[in-house]
Design a protein around this motif. Structure first.
Motif, PDB file in Angstrom:
ATOM      1  N   VAL A   1       0.737  -1.368   0.167  1.00 22.40           N
ATOM      2  CA  VAL A   1      -0.148   0.059  -0.039  1.00 22.40           C
ATOM      3  C   VAL A   1       0.969   1.165  -0.062  1.00 22.40           C
ATOM      4  O   VAL A   1       1.651   1.546   0.869  1.00 22.40           O
ATOM      5  CB  VAL A   1      -0.952  -0.025   1.221  1.00 22.40           C
ATOM      6  CG1 VAL A   1      -1.683   1.178   1.240  1.00 22.40           C
ATOM      7  CG2 VAL A   1      -1.948  -1.138   1.061  1.00 22.40           C
TER       8      VAL A   1
ATOM      9  N   CYS B   1      -4.835  -0.607  -7.334  1.00 17.75           N
ATOM     10  CA  CYS B   1      -5.368  -1.426  -6.176  1.00 17.75           C
ATOM     11  C   CYS B   1      -5.199  -3.128  -6.355  1.00 17.75           C
ATOM     12  O   CYS B   1      -4.839  -3.631  -5.629  1.00 17.75           O
ATOM     13  CB  CYS B   1      -6.975  -1.443  -6.612  1.00 17.75           C
ATOM     14  SG  CYS B   1      -7.406   0.320  -5.954  1.00 17.75           S
ATOM     15  N   GLN B   2      -4.672  -3.200  -7.970  1.00 19.93           N
ATOM     16  CA  GLN B   2      -4.383  -4.924  -8.056  1.00 19.93           C
ATOM     17  C   GLN B   2      -3.391  -5.167  -7.577  1.00 19.93           C
ATOM     18  O   GLN B   2      -3.040  -6.474  -7.328  1.00 19.93           O
ATOM     19  CB  GLN B   2      -4.496  -4.950  -9.641  1.00 19.93           C
ATOM     20  CG  GLN B   2      -3.688  -4.356 -10.491  1.00 19.93           C
ATOM     21  CD  GLN B   2      -3.651  -4.691 -11.969  1.00 19.93           C
ATOM     22  OE1 GLN B   2      -4.568  -5.510 -12.218  1.00 19.93           O
ATOM     23  NE2 GLN B   2      -3.107  -4.194 -12.818  1.00 19.93           N
TER      24      GLN B   2
ATOM     25  N   PRO C   1     -13.065   1.411  -3.388  1.00 22.54           N
ATOM     26  CA  PRO C   1     -12.542   0.587  -4.437  1.00 22.54           C
ATOM     27  C   PRO C   1     -12.156  -0.711  -3.958  1.00 22.54           C
ATOM     28  O   PRO C   1     -12.421  -1.077  -2.664  1.00 22.54           O
ATOM     29  CB  PRO C   1     -11.069   1.251  -4.690  1.00 22.54           C
ATOM     30  CG  PRO C   1     -10.592   1.636  -3.190  1.00 22.54           C
ATOM     31  CD  PRO C   1     -12.015   2.238  -2.850  1.00 22.54           C
ATOM     32  N   TYR C   2     -11.843  -1.867  -4.947  1.00 20.66           N
ATOM     33  CA  TYR C   2     -11.731  -3.252  -4.674  1.00 20.66           C
ATOM     34  C   TYR C   2     -10.343  -3.731  -5.082  1.00 20.66           C
ATOM     35  O   TYR C   2      -9.651  -3.399  -6.057  1.00 20.66           O
ATOM     36  CB  TYR C   2     -12.619  -3.959  -5.390  1.00 20.66           C
ATOM     37  CG  TYR C   2     -14.041  -3.716  -4.939  1.00 20.66           C
ATOM     38  CD1 TYR C   2     -14.715  -4.020  -3.923  1.00 20.66           C
ATOM     39  CD2 TYR C   2     -14.996  -2.762  -5.744  1.00 20.66           C
ATOM     40  CE1 TYR C   2     -15.853  -3.627  -3.350  1.00 20.66           C
ATOM     41  CE2 TYR C   2     -16.212  -2.548  -5.384  1.00 20.66           C
ATOM     42  CZ  TYR C   2     -16.884  -3.019  -4.140  1.00 20.66           C
ATOM     43  OH  TYR C   2     -18.050  -2.669  -3.855  1.00 20.66           O
ATOM     44  N   MET C   3      -9.755  -4.366  -4.042  1.00 21.63           N
ATOM     45  CA  MET C   3      -8.337  -4.988  -4.073  1.00 21.63           C
ATOM     46  C   MET C   3      -8.532  -6.070  -5.018  1.00 21.63           C
ATOM     47  O   MET C   3      -8.598  -7.090  -4.520  1.00 21.63           O
ATOM     48  CB  MET C   3      -7.616  -4.970  -2.966  1.00 21.63           C
ATOM     49  CG  MET C   3      -7.674  -3.825  -1.913  1.00 21.63           C
ATOM     50  SD  MET C   3      -6.851  -2.469  -2.677  1.00 21.63           S
ATOM     51  CE  MET C   3      -8.338  -1.392  -2.884  1.00 21.63           C
TER      52      MET C   3
ATOM     53  N   GLN D   1      -7.284   1.234 -10.770  1.00 21.66           N
ATOM     54  CA  GLN D   1      -7.475   2.600  -9.899  1.00 21.66           C
ATOM     55  C   GLN D   1      -6.108   2.862  -8.908  1.00 21.66           C
ATOM     56  O   GLN D   1      -5.855   2.076  -8.063  1.00 21.66           O
ATOM     57  CB  GLN D   1      -8.739   2.495  -9.075  1.00 21.66           C
ATOM     58  CG  GLN D   1      -8.888   3.523  -8.081  1.00 21.66           C
ATOM     59  CD  GLN D   1      -9.027   5.020  -8.609  1.00 21.66           C
ATOM     60  OE1 GLN D   1      -9.841   5.242  -9.476  1.00 21.66           O
ATOM     61  NE2 GLN D   1      -8.503   6.225  -8.024  1.00 21.66           N
TER      62      GLN D   1
ATOM     63  N   PHE E   1      -9.528   0.723   3.096  1.00 28.37           N
ATOM     64  CA  PHE E   1     -10.042  -0.816   2.511  1.00 28.37           C
ATOM     65  C   PHE E   1      -9.471  -1.804   3.417  1.00 28.37           C
ATOM     66  O   PHE E   1      -8.707  -1.541   4.071  1.00 28.37           O
ATOM     67  CB  PHE E   1      -9.613  -0.836   1.034  1.00 28.37           C
ATOM     68  CG  PHE E   1      -8.345  -0.361   0.650  1.00 28.37           C
ATOM     69  CD1 PHE E   1      -7.213  -1.528   1.084  1.00 28.37           C
ATOM     70  CD2 PHE E   1      -7.581   0.747   0.409  1.00 28.37           C
ATOM     71  CE1 PHE E   1      -5.855  -1.063   0.774  1.00 28.37           C
ATOM     72  CE2 PHE E   1      -6.348   1.160   0.212  1.00 28.37           C
ATOM     73  CZ  PHE E   1      -5.374   0.215   0.731  1.00 28.37           C
TER      74      PHE E   1
ATOM     75  N   LEU F   1      -4.105   4.147  -5.848  1.00 31.04           N
ATOM     76  CA  LEU F   1      -4.308   4.257  -4.341  1.00 31.04           C
ATOM     77  C   LEU F   1      -4.067   5.867  -4.213  1.00 31.04           C
ATOM     78  O   LEU F   1      -3.141   6.399  -4.777  1.00 31.04           O
ATOM     79  CB  LEU F   1      -3.512   3.541  -3.462  1.00 31.04           C
ATOM     80  CG  LEU F   1      -3.861   1.994  -3.536  1.00 31.04           C
ATOM     81  CD1 LEU F   1      -2.818   1.174  -2.551  1.00 31.04           C
ATOM     82  CD2 LEU F   1      -5.169   1.775  -3.274  1.00 31.04           C
TER      83      LEU F   1
ATOM     84  N   GLU G   1      -8.180  -4.231 -11.240  1.00 28.79           N
ATOM     85  CA  GLU G   1      -8.482  -2.981 -11.020  1.00 28.79           C
ATOM     86  C   GLU G   1      -7.356  -2.032 -10.795  1.00 28.79           C
ATOM     87  O   GLU G   1      -6.350  -2.208  -9.893  1.00 28.79           O
ATOM     88  CB  GLU G   1      -9.025  -2.939  -9.363  1.00 28.79           C
ATOM     89  CG  GLU G   1      -9.496  -1.672  -8.969  1.00 28.79           C
ATOM     90  CD  GLU G   1     -10.283  -0.725  -9.984  1.00 28.79           C
ATOM     91  OE1 GLU G   1      -9.792   0.073 -10.550  1.00 28.79           O
ATOM     92  OE2 GLU G   1     -11.663  -1.113  -9.836  1.00 28.79           O
TER      93      GLU G   1
END
Length: 375
Positions: A276, A282-283, A318-320, A326, A334, A328, A324
């Motif tokens: 992070v 995100c992936q 958002p989704y990890m 997007q 999350f 951070l 994805e």
């Protein structure tokens, strides 16, 4: 959702949110944003109707115009008391009048709008019938990151919710497990979450023995036995903001294999956390956690995404997850929650809520991630 709203948010805070949402809609190519009762309306205005019924309540955000809340006349007094009410105009309608005509007067009849996901179908169809030239896209598709980045006050509330969940875990590890039903331990979790300030409990998963191999096990009457691994996953809303944490405990001494699987998940969770930092997709959080489990030979037993966003709801973008892209952004919150699930045997999941900082990440859950032995 109860509608309980922290006093730290003022009319100016809600005004800024509504202005930001309207700009975001424009930037995404929409003429405005329409918001029905639900978490988006609470976040934007602080208002929750006493009851959500067939009567239309709808927030209309159109750039260049004052925000308008279309509301039934009998609910207007309550709406006027919402903390965000000074930042908007109330447009009430009485029974016998057409609420869609009232709303249509505020909209461009040939434009596209983003609309909150939980808008009733009858209301969306009513708008389409009144304004056949309009088009609509769900808010999650149109503006998925609208609530994703939390401000300083929101982060304080998220941290407080996380601390309350941590306090719940510290107490639940001291209750008896062996010889009690999963449902009894789940009731203890619910009671403790409320004792530590949660006004809403969303889930209390207690998955013992082979039930632990089901990530979303519905709590049942299975009696927990010595030798069981038990996945605990619990959370809800405290002052309107979410908690969600998972720890896996063992009743009595675990086997070497159980310790090894738990250690692999703990290492995977740490790897996900270390990934992070601002600008990372995100992936990459998912990839980091998943690589540890795959390298240990358990890749096929990690059967869900590594994480999900959290805020005024316990699951939101958002989704990890792989795919994805997007990036951070500081202020995003999350979960990081890898797991291994061995069918018919046991499961392990370890989960913290993490927020992105200027140079990395910060955990909002701080209870031990080591194996905890319970009685």
């Amino acid at each position: 959702m109860t509608g309980r709203t922290p006093v730290s948010f003022t009319a100016d805070d809600y005004r800024a949110r509504m202005e930001r949402a309207a700009r975001a809609a424009t930037d995404a190519g929409f003429a405005g944003l329409l918001v029905a009762p639900g978490p988006d309306l609470v976040w934007l205005t602080g208002y929750t109707p006493t009851a959500v019924t067939e009567r239309l309540t709808l927030l209309v955000l159109v750039p260049g115009h004052d925000p308008v809340l279309v509301v039934p006349t009998l609910e207007a007094p309550d709406a006027a008391q919402a903390p965000g009410a000074p930042a908007l105009t109330l447009r009430d309608w009485t029974d016998g009048k057409d609420p869609y005509a009232v709303t249509a007067a505020l909209l461009d009849g040939s434009a596209g709008f983003a609309i909150s996901d939980n808008t009733w179908a009858m209301h969306l169809l009513g708008l389409q019938r009144t304004l056949p030239g309009t088009s609509y896209a769900s808010l999650t598709d149109a503006l998925p990151m609208l609530r994703a980045v939390k401000d300083a006050a929101e982060l304080e509330l998220m941290a407080a919710a996380g601390a309350a969940a941590d306090a719940t875990f510290e107490e639940i590890r001291d209750v008896p497990f062996a010889g009690r039903r999963e449902s009894e331990v789940a009731a203890d979790l619910s009671r403790l979450l409320r004792a530590h300030g949660h006004e809403q409990v969303d889930f209390t998963i207690v998955a013992s023995g082979p039930n632990g191999a089901n990530p979303h096990h519905e709590v049942g009457d299975r009696v927990i036995d010595r030798g069981d691994m038990v996945v605990l996953d619990f959370g809800g809303l405290r002052d309107g903001y979410g908690s969600d944490t998972s720890r896996t405990v063992h009743v009595g001494e675990p086997t070497d294999e159980e310790r090894r699987v738990h250690d692999i998940v703990r290492e995977a969770q740490e790897a996900g956390f270390r990934a992070v930092r601002p600008g990372v997709a995100c992936q990459e959080v998912d990839r980091a956690a998943r690589a540890v489990i795959a390298d240990a030979g358990y890749g096929t037993y990690f059967i869900h995404r590594t994480g999900h966003g959290i805020g005024v709801t316990t699951h939101e973008p958002p989704y990890m997850i792989e795919g994805e892209e997007q990036p951070l952004v500081p202020g995003m919150c999350f979960s990081v929650e890898p797991g291994i699930y061995l069918p018919g045997r046991f499961g392990v999941r370890i989960e913290d809520i993490v927020t992105v900082t200027e140079d990395g990440g910060r955990r909002l859950n701080d209870t031990t991630r080591e194996m905890v032995i319970v009685d």
